[in-house]
Design a protein around this motif. Structure first.
Motif, mmCIF file in Angstrom:
data_model
loop_
_atom_site.group_PDB
_atom_site.id
_atom_site.type_symbol
_atom_site.label_atom_id
_atom_site.label_comp_id
_atom_site.label_asym_id
_atom_site.label_seq_id
_atom_site.Cartn_x
_atom_site.Cartn_y
_atom_site.Cartn_z
ATOM 1 N N TYR A 203 0.821 -1.207 0.000
ATOM 2 C CA TYR A 203 0.000 0.000 0.000
ATOM 3 C C TYR A 203 0.857 1.260 0.000
ATOM 4 O O TYR A 203 0.459 2.290 -0.554
ATOM 5 N N CYS A 204 2.036 1.178 0.585
ATOM 6 C CA CYS A 204 2.973 2.308 0.522
ATOM 7 C C CYS A 204 3.397 2.536 -0.922
ATOM 8 O O CYS A 204 3.428 3.678 -1.398
ATOM 9 N N ARG A 205 3.730 1.457 -1.630
ATOM 10 C CA ARG A 205 4.141 1.566 -3.034
ATOM 11 C C ARG A 205 3.012 2.145 -3.881
ATOM 12 O O ARG A 205 3.228 2.968 -4.764
ATOM 13 N N LYS A 206 1.776 1.681 -3.618
ATOM 14 C CA LYS A 206 0.627 2.189 -4.368
ATOM 15 C C LYS A 206 0.413 3.685 -4.096
ATOM 16 O O LYS A 206 0.100 4.444 -5.014
ATOM 17 N N ALA A 207 0.586 4.095 -2.847
ATOM 18 C CA ALA A 207 0.420 5.507 -2.495
ATOM 19 C C ALA A 207 1.469 6.369 -3.195
ATOM 20 O O ALA A 207 1.149 7.436 -3.735
ATOM 21 N N LEU A 208 2.704 5.902 -3.199
ATOM 22 C CA LEU A 208 3.770 6.649 -3.885
ATOM 23 C C LEU A 208 3.478 6.759 -5.377
ATOM 24 O O LEU A 208 3.649 7.823 -5.984
ATOM 25 N N SER A 209 3.020 5.675 -5.964
ATOM 26 C CA SER A 209 2.685 5.666 -7.384
ATOM 27 C C SER A 209 1.553 6.647 -7.686
ATOM 28 O O SER A 209 1.600 7.381 -8.681
ATOM 29 N N LEU A 210 0.550 6.680 -6.830
ATOM 30 C CA LEU A 210 -0.581 7.595 -7.020
ATOM 31 C C LEU A 210 -0.135 9.051 -6.917
ATOM 32 O O LEU A 210 -0.552 9.894 -7.712
ATOM 33 N N LEU A 211 0.711 9.359 -5.949
ATOM 34 C CA LEU A 211 1.217 10.726 -5.822
ATOM 35 C C LEU A 211 1.987 11.136 -7.073
ATOM 36 O O LEU A 211 1.833 12.268 -7.561
ATOM 37 N N LYS A 212 2.800 10.225 -7.611
ATOM 38 C CA LYS A 212 3.544 10.519 -8.841
ATOM 39 C C LYS A 212 2.577 10.753 -9.997
ATOM 40 O O LYS A 212 2.734 11.705 -10.772
ATOM 41 N N LYS A 213 1.582 9.873 -10.116
ATOM 42 C CA LYS A 213 0.607 9.968 -11.204
ATOM 43 C C LYS A 213 -0.143 11.293 -11.159
ATOM 44 O O LYS A 213 -0.422 11.894 -12.192
ATOM 45 N N LYS A 214 -0.462 11.765 -9.947
ATOM 46 C CA LYS A 214 -1.197 13.021 -9.787
ATOM 47 C C LYS A 214 -0.270 14.234 -9.762
ATOM 48 O O LYS A 214 -0.721 15.350 -9.557
ATOM 49 N N ASP A 215 1.023 13.989 -9.969
ATOM 50 C CA ASP A 215 2.036 15.047 -10.021
ATOM 51 C C ASP A 215 2.070 15.892 -8.743
ATOM 52 O O ASP A 215 2.151 17.124 -8.788
ATOM 53 N N ILE A 216 1.989 15.193 -7.611
ATOM 54 C CA ILE A 216 2.101 15.856 -6.308
ATOM 55 C C ILE A 216 3.497 15.587 -5.780
ATOM 56 O O ILE A 216 3.909 14.430 -5.671
#
Length: 74
Positions: free
Chosen positions: A14-27
């Motif tokens: 879930y940490c990896r997924k959260a990091l991926s989501l932040l990257k995808k949303k350009d945050i």
């Protein structure tokens, strides 16, 4: 622009997924690995009331874990 701080464990999916989501949303974010750091984990748990990683903060506001982050960024 939003700034995120995320406390993670290296083996947490879930940490990896959260990091991926932040990257995808350009945050932009700072990742703080707390593997084996029981003291920091306990401090974060006390502060947030959450007992799982990741601990996600956006603009110094506690968001929650991956599920809460995903809901907030939809």
């Amino acid at each position: 622009m939003k700034q995120a701080k995320i406390y993670t464990w290296g083996y947490c999916p879930y940490c990896r997924k959260a990091l991926s989501l932040l990257k995808k949303k350009d945050i932009s974010f700072v990742e703080i690995g707390i593997d084996g750091d029981r003291e920091t984990f306990e401090e974060l748990s006390k502060l947030t009331g959450q007992r799982t990683v990741p601990f996600v903060f956006i603009d110094d506001e506690f968001i929650g874990g991956y599920s809460q982050l995903e809901s907030k960024l939809k």
